[in-house]
Design a protein around this motif. Structure first.
Motif, PDB file in Angstrom:
ATOM      1  N   ARG A 122       0.847  -1.191   0.000  1.00 19.82           N
ATOM      2  CA  ARG A 122       0.000   0.000   0.000  1.00 19.82           C
ATOM      3  C   ARG A 122       0.890   1.251   0.000  1.00 19.82           C
ATOM      4  O   ARG A 122       2.086   1.161   0.252  1.00 19.82           O
ATOM      5  CB  ARG A 122      -0.896   0.020   1.248  1.00 19.82           C
ATOM      6  CG  ARG A 122      -1.897  -1.096   1.281  1.00 19.82           C
ATOM      7  CD  ARG A 122      -2.933  -0.888   2.357  1.00 19.82           C
ATOM      8  NE  ARG A 122      -3.836  -2.044   2.431  1.00 19.82           N
ATOM      9  CZ  ARG A 122      -4.945  -2.067   3.154  1.00 19.82           C
ATOM     10  NH1 ARG A 122      -5.295  -1.004   3.858  1.00 19.82           N
ATOM     11  NH2 ARG A 122      -5.700  -3.142   3.176  1.00 19.82           N
ATOM     12  N   HIS A 157     -20.452  -4.724  10.110  1.00 20.53           N
ATOM     13  CA  HIS A 157     -20.126  -5.666   9.048  1.00 20.53           C
ATOM     14  C   HIS A 157     -20.904  -6.958   9.231  1.00 20.53           C
ATOM     15  O   HIS A 157     -21.179  -7.371  10.358  1.00 20.53           O
ATOM     16  CB  HIS A 157     -18.626  -5.991   9.093  1.00 20.53           C
ATOM     17  CG  HIS A 157     -17.740  -4.829   8.785  1.00 20.53           C
ATOM     18  ND1 HIS A 157     -17.356  -4.505   7.524  1.00 20.53           N
ATOM     19  CD2 HIS A 157     -17.195  -3.897   9.601  1.00 20.53           C
ATOM     20  CE1 HIS A 157     -16.600  -3.419   7.566  1.00 20.53           C
ATOM     21  NE2 HIS A 157     -16.488  -3.030   8.813  1.00 20.53           N
ATOM     22  N   THR A 197     -12.532  -5.071   2.272  1.00 19.22           N
ATOM     23  CA  THR A 197     -11.283  -5.419   2.957  1.00 19.22           C
ATOM     24  C   THR A 197     -10.125  -4.731   2.252  1.00 19.22           C
ATOM     25  O   THR A 197      -8.965  -4.956   2.587  1.00 19.22           O
ATOM     26  CB  THR A 197     -11.052  -6.953   2.983  1.00 19.22           C
ATOM     27  OG1 THR A 197      -9.992  -7.244   3.887  1.00 19.22           O
ATOM     28  CG2 THR A 197     -10.742  -7.501   1.601  1.00 19.22           C
ATOM     29  N   HIS A 222      -4.766 -10.346   7.479  1.00 15.58           N
ATOM     30  CA  HIS A 222      -5.532  -9.992   8.678  1.00 15.58           C
ATOM     31  C   HIS A 222      -5.332 -11.102   9.695  1.00 15.58           C
ATOM     32  O   HIS A 222      -5.188 -12.276   9.316  1.00 15.58           O
ATOM     33  CB  HIS A 222      -7.032  -9.870   8.369  1.00 15.58           C
ATOM     34  CG  HIS A 222      -7.437  -8.577   7.745  1.00 15.58           C
ATOM     35  ND1 HIS A 222      -7.419  -7.373   8.442  1.00 15.58           N
ATOM     36  CD2 HIS A 222      -7.866  -8.279   6.500  1.00 15.58           C
ATOM     37  CE1 HIS A 222      -7.836  -6.402   7.647  1.00 15.58           C
ATOM     38  NE2 HIS A 222      -8.118  -6.921   6.464  1.00 15.58           N
ATOM     39  N   ARG A 247     -13.566   8.443   5.623  1.00 18.40           N
ATOM     40  CA  ARG A 247     -14.056   7.829   6.852  1.00 18.40           C
ATOM     41  C   ARG A 247     -12.876   7.731   7.812  1.00 18.40           C
ATOM     42  O   ARG A 247     -11.729   7.550   7.383  1.00 18.40           O
ATOM     43  CB  ARG A 247     -14.715   6.474   6.611  1.00 18.40           C
ATOM     44  CG  ARG A 247     -13.811   5.373   6.049  1.00 18.40           C
ATOM     45  CD  ARG A 247     -14.652   4.171   5.625  1.00 18.40           C
ATOM     46  NE  ARG A 247     -13.854   3.187   4.914  1.00 18.40           N
ATOM     47  CZ  ARG A 247     -13.543   1.983   5.382  1.00 18.40           C
ATOM     48  NH1 ARG A 247     -13.949   1.627   6.600  1.00 18.40           N
ATOM     49  NH2 ARG A 247     -12.837   1.138   4.667  1.00 18.40           N
ATOM     50  N   TYR A 262     -11.091   5.878  11.025  1.00 21.71           N
ATOM     51  CA  TYR A 262     -10.966   4.836  12.037  1.00 21.71           C
ATOM     52  C   TYR A 262     -10.609   5.550  13.331  1.00 21.71           C
ATOM     53  O   TYR A 262      -9.647   6.323  13.353  1.00 21.71           O
ATOM     54  CB  TYR A 262      -9.851   3.852  11.650  1.00 21.71           C
ATOM     55  CG  TYR A 262     -10.182   2.978  10.482  1.00 21.71           C
ATOM     56  CD1 TYR A 262      -9.808   3.338   9.192  1.00 21.71           C
ATOM     57  CD2 TYR A 262     -10.887   1.783  10.653  1.00 21.71           C
ATOM     58  CE1 TYR A 262     -10.119   2.534   8.104  1.00 21.71           C
ATOM     59  CE2 TYR A 262     -11.191   0.979   9.564  1.00 21.71           C
ATOM     60  CZ  TYR A 262     -10.812   1.362   8.306  1.00 21.71           C
ATOM     61  OH  TYR A 262     -11.114   0.556   7.234  1.00 21.71           O
ATOM     62  N   ASP A 320      -6.895 -10.069   0.551  1.00 21.21           N
ATOM     63  CA  ASP A 320      -6.344  -9.602   1.818  1.00 21.21           C
ATOM     64  C   ASP A 320      -6.306 -10.640   2.938  1.00 21.21           C
ATOM     65  O   ASP A 320      -7.032 -10.548   3.942  1.00 21.21           O
ATOM     66  CB  ASP A 320      -7.104  -8.350   2.296  1.00 21.21           C
ATOM     67  CG  ASP A 320      -6.306  -7.596   3.354  1.00 21.21           C
ATOM     68  OD1 ASP A 320      -6.801  -6.557   3.832  1.00 21.21           O
ATOM     69  OD2 ASP A 320      -5.203  -8.060   3.699  1.00 21.21           O
ATOM     70  N   GLU A 368     -19.655   3.098  12.942  1.00 16.99           N
ATOM     71  CA  GLU A 368     -19.414   1.699  12.570  1.00 16.99           C
ATOM     72  C   GLU A 368     -18.727   0.928  13.703  1.00 16.99           C
ATOM     73  O   GLU A 368     -17.811   1.412  14.353  1.00 16.99           O
ATOM     74  CB  GLU A 368     -18.574   1.619  11.293  1.00 16.99           C
ATOM     75  CG  GLU A 368     -18.362   0.188  10.794  1.00 16.99           C
ATOM     76  CD  GLU A 368     -18.238   0.101   9.306  1.00 16.99           C
ATOM     77  OE1 GLU A 368     -19.179   0.493   8.591  1.00 16.99           O
ATOM     78  OE2 GLU A 368     -17.163  -0.317   8.848  1.00 16.99           O
ATOM     79  N   TYR A 377     -15.053 -11.983  12.008  1.00 13.17           N
ATOM     80  CA  TYR A 377     -14.968 -10.977  10.945  1.00 13.17           C
ATOM     81  C   TYR A 377     -14.038 -11.413   9.815  1.00 13.17           C
ATOM     82  O   TYR A 377     -14.385 -11.349   8.643  1.00 13.17           O
ATOM     83  CB  TYR A 377     -14.473  -9.694  11.606  1.00 13.17           C
ATOM     84  CG  TYR A 377     -14.401  -8.439  10.778  1.00 13.17           C
ATOM     85  CD1 TYR A 377     -13.720  -7.328  11.275  1.00 13.17           C
ATOM     86  CD2 TYR A 377     -15.002  -8.317   9.538  1.00 13.17           C
ATOM     87  CE1 TYR A 377     -13.647  -6.156  10.556  1.00 13.17           C
ATOM     88  CE2 TYR A 377     -14.921  -7.152   8.806  1.00 13.17           C
ATOM     89  CZ  TYR A 377     -14.241  -6.065   9.329  1.00 13.17           C
ATOM     90  OH  TYR A 377     -14.147  -4.899   8.613  1.00 13.17           O
ATOM     91  N   ARG A 417      -3.142  -1.150   9.364  1.00 14.65           N
ATOM     92  CA  ARG A 417      -2.717  -1.258   7.959  1.00 14.65           C
ATOM     93  C   ARG A 417      -1.566  -0.276   7.677  1.00 14.65           C
ATOM     94  O   ARG A 417      -1.590   0.448   6.690  1.00 14.65           O
ATOM     95  CB  ARG A 417      -3.869  -1.027   7.008  1.00 14.65           C
ATOM     96  CG  ARG A 417      -5.203  -1.571   7.453  1.00 14.65           C
ATOM     97  CD  ARG A 417      -5.215  -2.985   7.949  1.00 14.65           C
ATOM     98  NE  ARG A 417      -5.312  -4.010   6.902  1.00 14.65           N
ATOM     99  CZ  ARG A 417      -4.899  -5.256   7.056  1.00 14.65           C
ATOM    100  NH1 ARG A 417      -4.316  -5.642   8.171  1.00 14.65           N
ATOM    101  NH2 ARG A 417      -5.026  -6.137   6.086  1.00 14.65           N
ATOM    102  N   ASP A 464     -15.257   4.723  12.507  1.00 14.71           N
ATOM    103  CA  ASP A 464     -15.226   3.253  12.573  1.00 14.71           C
ATOM    104  C   ASP A 464     -14.387   2.850  13.792  1.00 14.71           C
ATOM    105  O   ASP A 464     -13.177   3.107  13.834  1.00 14.71           O
ATOM    106  CB  ASP A 464     -14.595   2.684  11.290  1.00 14.71           C
ATOM    107  CG  ASP A 464     -14.719   1.168  11.216  1.00 14.71           C
ATOM    108  OD1 ASP A 464     -14.617   0.615  10.096  1.00 14.71           O
ATOM    109  OD2 ASP A 464     -14.938   0.534  12.270  1.00 14.71           O
TER     110      ASP A 464
HETATM  111  O1  LIG Z   1     -14.346  -1.040   7.470  1.00 13.25           O
HETATM  112  C1  LIG Z   1     -13.437  -1.754   7.955  1.00 13.25           C
HETATM  113  O2  LIG Z   1     -13.496  -2.219   9.098  1.00 13.25           O
HETATM  114  C2  LIG Z   1     -12.246  -2.048   7.147  1.00 13.25           C
HETATM  115  O3  LIG Z   1     -12.115  -1.526   6.060  1.00 13.25           O
HETATM  116  C3  LIG Z   1     -11.229  -2.978   7.739  1.00 13.25           C
HETATM  117  C4  LIG Z   1      -9.860  -2.705   7.205  1.00 13.25           C
HETATM  118  O4  LIG Z   1      -8.913  -3.331   8.036  1.00 13.25           O
HETATM  119  C5  LIG Z   1      -9.687  -3.282   5.791  1.00 13.25           C
HETATM  120  O5  LIG Z   1      -9.929  -4.691   5.833  1.00 13.25           O
HETATM  121  C6  LIG Z   1      -8.275  -3.009   5.324  1.00 13.25           C
HETATM  122  O6  LIG Z   1      -7.542  -3.986   5.058  1.00 13.25           O
HETATM  123  O7  LIG Z   1      -7.933  -1.810   5.220  1.00 13.25           O
END
Ligand SMILES: O=C(O)C(=O)C[C@@H](O)[C@H](O)C(=O)O
Ligand SMILES: [Mg+2]
Ligand SMILES: [Mg+2]
Length: 391
Positions: A15, A246, A297, A45, A162, A164, A42, A221, A89, A385, A193
């Motif tokens: 990324r 989710h 994701t 995780h 958005r 986090y 992905d 979220e 998840y 991330r 989130d």
């Molecule tokens: O809305 C969410 O919660 C995500 O987007 C989770 C993130 O961790 C996503 O999976 C990512 O890899 O950026």
């Protein structure tokens, strides 16, 4: 038509943050010569185990070879028998099912010489409003880094983001204040989130504090621990903002419906195990008069194409959705990347058969990795991330 072979190719794509995500690109071959492509997106995780792709390939061939790819419902049942859904998840079995199911949709649509959209009930729109993610602040100095992300992406056309939130509320608040001061109403922050990191009361307190900077907030979220349906229900009663969560299993969605725990179901094929299952989850939401957003994701272009076809087919999407993966990665594995313009995700043209994207074998080799093994990564890096190793 019959399935004759399955190919799995692991790739590692960095990324812009430096974090490298591993995905598996799928090819499904048929006795008609048609080939379907898909993406198990992905795997980077938690939980921190990895799947042996040789073994997975053998297992998938034993389940799929000889079957008619048009028997999507039966094949999805067989896949569920082999990779059962879990109340988690990031269940890797869901990623596996997703990659196969979207490749089967590509295969069947190509055979019929139609777009995947035509297999999903057609289109109610050709593009989806999406937002760019601002990953979680742990330190105050990350505020300016994230402001640079907003500036750069705003110049590119993204006007919705958005956040986090929840690990460093001082930094979250400072970021929101800076966005309001510098952009005013030109930029919208559509959601906070909390990623299941806080209990509902702590999340409610955080919402009350951060919504002093309500920059067009559409939803809150994951403001409670995973599968805490009571917690979602409690915070939903105590805030005016819609609550989204989710969907990672039908059992979980059923519990959220019974509890009336959310306003919005955040649906991603990757987390529920494919387009076929994601449609079921979206239709279940529609039946109980709930809204959906398309989550993510953060897929590459193949996975994002599948989501764009799905999102453009759904009638109960009226909030801003999340798939921006192709913009987060420094590369991709297709000849024709998914298009983002003016903050919209544009579904592939319906005149192109299948998913509407094509693998670039040179790029596939460029990003190929030998397996899905884990490198040296910290929980902070995995949760947010990032390649930043500050703890
Ligand atoms: O809305 C969410 O919660 C995500 O987007 C989770 C993130 O961790 C996503 O999976 C990512 O890899 O950026
Ligand atoms: Mg989320
Ligand atoms: Mg992800």
């Amino acid at each position: 038509m019959k399935i004759t072979d399955i190919e799995l190719h692991a790739v590692g794509v960095p990324r812009h943050t430096g974090f490298v995500n591993k995905h598996v690109i799928v090819r499904i071959h048929s006795d008609e010569g048609t080939v379907g492509i898909g993406e198990m997106s992905d795997f980077s995780h938690l939980p921190r185990y990895s799947i042996d792709l040789n073994d997975l390939g053998k297992g998938l061939k034993s389940v799929l070879v000889g079957k008619d790819p048009f028997n999507l419902m039966k094949i999805n049942q067989d896949l569920l028998d082999n990779f059962p859904e879990a109340m988690y998840y990031y269940e890797k079995g869901s990623f596996i099912r997703n990659g196969i199911d979207n490749a089967l949709h590509d295969l069947c649509a190509k055979y019929l010489n139609v777009s995947v959209s035509d297999l999903l009930g057609g289109r109610v729109r050709d593009k989806l409003k999406v937002c760019y993610p601002i990953f979680r602040h742990r330190f105050m100095e990350e505020v300016e880094e994230n402001m640079d992300v907003v500036r750069k992406r705003y110049e590119q056309g993204f006007d919705v983001f958005r956040l986090y939130a929840g690990k460093n509320l001082d930094a979250d608040e400072a970021f929101l204040a800076k966005v309001k001061e510098e952009f005013g109403s030109r930029v919208k922050i559509k959601s906070y989130d909390f990623s299941h990191l806080l209990n509902w009361k702590d999340a409610l307190r955080a919402v009350k504090r951060l919504s002093r900077y309500d920059l067009g907030l559409e939803m809150i979220e994951s403001p409670a621990p995973r599968n805490d349906f009571e917690g979602l229900y409690q915070i939903r009663l105590k805030t005016d903002y819609p609550i989204s969560e989710h969907v990672w299993s039908f059992k979980q969605q059923h519990e959220m419906i019974k509890k009336d725990a959310v306003d919005i179901f955040n649906i991603s094929p990757i987390f529920i195990g494919g387009l076929t299952s994601a449609k079921k989850a979206a239709y279940a939401a529609e039946v109980v008069n709930k809204e959906c957003v398309l989550g993510t994701t953060q897929e590459l272009s193949i996975g994002t194409a599948a989501m764009a076809h799905l999102g453009c087919s759904l009638t109960n999407i009226h909030y801003t959705s999340d798939p921006t993966g192709p913009e987060l990665y420094t590369g991709d594995v297709v000849k024709n990347k998914i298009i983002y313009k003016d903050g919209y995700l544009h579904a592939p043209d319906k005149s192109i058969k299948g998913l509407g994207v094509e693998i670039d074998d040179v790029l596939l080799e460029k990003y190929r990795v030998p397996d899905l093994s884990w490198g040296e990564v910290t929980v902070h890096q995995l949760q947010d991330r990032t390649s930043d190793s500050k703890e």
